[in-house]
Design a protein around this motif. Structure first.
Motif, mmCIF file in Angstrom:
data_model
loop_
_atom_site.group_PDB
_atom_site.id
_atom_site.type_symbol
_atom_site.label_atom_id
_atom_site.label_comp_id
_atom_site.label_asym_id
_atom_site.label_seq_id
_atom_site.Cartn_x
_atom_site.Cartn_y
_atom_site.Cartn_z
ATOM 1 N N UNK A 129 0.875 -1.166 0.000
ATOM 2 C CA UNK A 129 0.000 0.000 0.000
ATOM 3 C C UNK A 129 0.916 1.220 0.000
ATOM 4 N N UNK A 130 0.539 2.265 0.702
ATOM 5 C CA UNK A 130 1.393 3.459 0.715
ATOM 6 C C UNK A 130 1.329 4.125 2.082
ATOM 7 N N UNK A 131 2.346 4.881 2.407
ATOM 8 C CA UNK A 131 2.388 5.637 3.653
ATOM 9 C C UNK A 131 2.596 7.114 3.322
ATOM 10 N N UNK A 132 2.229 7.977 4.264
ATOM 11 C CA UNK A 132 2.308 9.416 4.025
ATOM 12 C C UNK A 132 2.858 10.125 5.245
ATOM 13 N N UNK A 133 3.600 11.179 5.021
ATOM 14 C CA UNK A 133 3.982 12.103 6.092
ATOM 15 C C UNK A 133 2.793 13.033 6.290
ATOM 16 N N UNK A 134 1.888 12.655 7.211
ATOM 17 C CA UNK A 134 0.572 13.296 7.273
ATOM 18 C C UNK A 134 0.632 14.777 7.643
ATOM 19 N N UNK A 135 1.470 15.152 8.600
ATOM 20 C CA UNK A 135 1.540 16.559 9.002
ATOM 21 C C UNK A 135 2.059 17.436 7.859
ATOM 22 N N UNK A 136 3.072 16.943 7.161
ATOM 23 C CA UNK A 136 3.606 17.721 6.037
ATOM 24 C C UNK A 136 2.582 17.834 4.906
ATOM 25 N N UNK A 137 1.784 16.786 4.707
ATOM 26 C CA UNK A 137 0.747 16.862 3.675
ATOM 27 C C UNK A 137 -0.258 17.955 4.015
ATOM 28 N N UNK A 138 -0.667 18.041 5.287
ATOM 29 C CA UNK A 138 -1.606 19.091 5.698
ATOM 30 C C UNK A 138 -0.988 20.468 5.491
ATOM 31 N N UNK A 139 0.258 20.643 5.924
ATOM 32 C CA UNK A 139 0.933 21.932 5.750
ATOM 33 C C UNK A 139 1.009 22.305 4.276
ATOM 34 N N UNK A 140 1.339 21.351 3.427
ATOM 35 C CA UNK A 140 1.406 21.624 1.985
ATOM 36 C C UNK A 140 0.053 22.052 1.435
ATOM 37 N N UNK A 141 -1.023 21.408 1.904
ATOM 38 C CA UNK A 141 -2.363 21.773 1.439
ATOM 39 C C UNK A 141 -2.727 23.189 1.882
ATOM 40 N N UNK A 142 -2.418 23.522 3.134
ATOM 41 C CA UNK A 142 -2.727 24.884 3.612
ATOM 42 C C UNK A 142 -1.915 25.909 2.838
ATOM 43 N N UNK A 143 -0.649 25.651 2.658
ATOM 44 C CA UNK A 143 0.196 26.594 1.913
ATOM 45 C C UNK A 143 -0.289 26.737 0.470
ATOM 46 N N UNK A 144 -0.700 25.640 -0.139
ATOM 47 C CA UNK A 144 -1.210 25.701 -1.508
ATOM 48 C C UNK A 144 -2.512 26.492 -1.567
ATOM 49 N N UNK A 145 -3.368 26.329 -0.532
ATOM 50 C CA UNK A 145 -4.604 27.118 -0.478
ATOM 51 C C UNK A 145 -4.278 28.607 -0.380
ATOM 52 N N UNK A 146 -3.312 28.960 0.452
ATOM 53 C CA UNK A 146 -2.889 30.365 0.584
ATOM 54 C C UNK A 146 -2.321 30.866 -0.734
ATOM 55 N N UNK A 147 -1.592 30.022 -1.408
ATOM 56 C CA UNK A 147 -1.032 30.385 -2.717
ATOM 57 C C UNK A 147 -2.130 30.792 -3.697
ATOM 58 N N UNK A 148 -3.300 30.152 -3.583
ATOM 59 C CA UNK A 148 -4.415 30.474 -4.471
ATOM 60 C C UNK A 148 -5.378 31.487 -3.847
ATOM 61 N N UNK A 149 -4.917 32.196 -2.833
ATOM 62 C CA UNK A 149 -5.688 33.323 -2.319
ATOM 63 C C UNK A 149 -6.411 33.107 -1.015
ATOM 64 N N UNK A 150 -6.322 31.918 -0.412
ATOM 65 C CA UNK A 150 -7.022 31.675 0.845
ATOM 66 C C UNK A 150 -6.350 32.425 1.991
ATOM 67 N N UNK A 151 -7.146 32.751 2.987
ATOM 68 C CA UNK A 151 -6.652 33.360 4.222
ATOM 69 C C UNK A 151 -6.604 32.269 5.280
ATOM 70 N N UNK A 152 -5.436 32.059 5.891
ATOM 71 C CA UNK A 152 -5.259 30.934 6.808
ATOM 72 C C UNK A 152 -4.650 31.406 8.116
ATOM 73 N N UNK A 153 -5.282 31.021 9.225
ATOM 74 C CA UNK A 153 -4.780 31.407 10.549
ATOM 75 C C UNK A 153 -4.885 30.222 11.501
ATOM 76 N N UNK A 154 -3.747 29.783 11.999
ATOM 77 C CA UNK A 154 -3.737 28.746 13.029
ATOM 78 C C UNK A 154 -3.874 29.402 14.396
ATOM 79 N N UNK A 155 -4.087 28.562 15.425
ATOM 80 C CA UNK A 155 -4.265 29.033 16.801
ATOM 81 C C UNK A 155 -5.303 30.155 16.871
#
Length: 228
Positions: free
Chosen positions: A173-199
Motif C-alpha cells: 500500500x502506501x504511507x504518508x507524512x501526514x503533518x507535512x501533507x496538511x501543511x502543503x495543502x494549507x500553503x497551496x490554499x494560501x497560494x491560491x488566495x485563501x486566508x489561513x490562521x492557526x491558533x
C-alpha cells in the motif's frame, strides 16, 4: 508562483483580513479534511478562509495510521467501486499530487495453512493489484504481490515465531507524512488566495450559515496570543 510561508507575519496579515473582509467560505479545522476543502474552494475562485484552534494537523490528522491505502479490507464486502476509487486516489498521490510525501509501503501477510489459504489470499491481493493497475491506466504505482516461503518470510521478518506461519505474501500500500501533507495543502490554499490562521478558535457563529448570500453569518474568533 511562489508558495507562501506559514509564519508569524502571514498569520498577522490573515488575522487582519479575517477582521475586515467577507468570505464565501470559512473552513473551521485545519486537519487534512479542512485543508483539502480550503484548497478546493480557493482553486475554484471562492474567497476562502481557514482557521484552526491549535496548530495545523494537531488533531486527528496527527494521530492517523499514516497509511494511504486502497481499502483492501473492503474487498471482503465486495465493495469494488469503493476499492477502485481509493486505489485511483492512492495512485494520484504516489505519482502526481504528492510523490515527495507518499511512498510505497510493504506489508507481510502471514499464511498459517498451505495451499487453500495461499490460493484465496492470492486471489484477493491479486484483484487488489489489478484494480490498482486499472485505476492508473496500466501504470504500476506500487510493486505487485510476491509469494514467500517460510524461510523467505523469516528473512524479511526475523523476529516472527517459527511456528506462527508456513509462508507469506508480500504486498504494498502506501504511507504518508501526514503533518507535512496538511501543511502543503494549507500553503497551496494560501497560494491560491485563501486566508489561513492557526491558533485561532471560533467561539460564536451568529446568523444562519445556510441562508446563502442573503444573510451572511457573523463569526467571532479568538486568536491565541503570539508565543514569546
Amino acid at each position: 508562483m511562489t508558495i507562501p510561508a506559514l509564519n508569524h507575519e502571514q498569520r498577522e496579515q490573515a488575522l487582519d483580513a479575517l477582521e475586515t473582509d467577507e468570505f464565501d467560505v470559512l473552513v473551521i479545522g485545519g486537519g487534512v479534511t479542512g485543508a483539502g476543502a480550503a484548497f478546493d474552494a480557493a482553486t475554484r475562485g471562492l474567497k476562502t478562509a481557514i482557521v484552526e484552534a491549535q496548530d495545523w494537523a494537531s488533531g486527528t490528522s496527527s494521530r492517523s495510521s499514516r497509511l494511504v491505502h486502497g481499502g483492501l479490507r473492503y474487498l471482503y464486502n465486495l465493495d469494488f467501486a469503493l476499492v477502485a476509487e481509493a486505489l485511483r486516489e492512492r495512485g494520484r498521490l504516489l505519482t502526481t499530487l504528492a510523490p515527495h510525501l507518499v511512498k510505497a509501503q510493504p506489508f507481510l501477510w502471514p499464511l498459517k495453512t498451505p495451499v487453500i489459504e495461499r490460493a484465496y489470499s492470492a486471489v484477493g491481493v491479486g484483484l487488489y493489484d489489478v484494480l490498482a493497475l486499472a485505476g492508473s491506466g496500466g501504470k504500476k504505482t506500487v510493486p505487485t504481490q510476491k509469494h514467500l516461503s517460510k524461510a523467505g518470510a523469516q528473512h524479511l521478518f526475523p523476529d516472527v515465531r517459527s511456528d506462527a506461519l508456513i509462508g507469506a505474501i508480500e504486498f504494498y500500500d502506501a504511507r504518508v507524512d501526514d503533518a507535512r501533507l496538511v501543511i502543503n495543502l494549507v500553503r497551496s490554499a494560501v497560494r491560491f488566495g485563501a486566508t489561513a490562521a492557526s491558533r485561532t478558535a471560533v467561539v460564536k457563529i451568529e446568523g444562519d450559515p445556510m441562508a446563502g448570500s442573503r444573510e451572511r453569518p457573523c463569526v467571532t474568533l479568538r486568536p491565541a496570543a503570539p508565543s514569546r
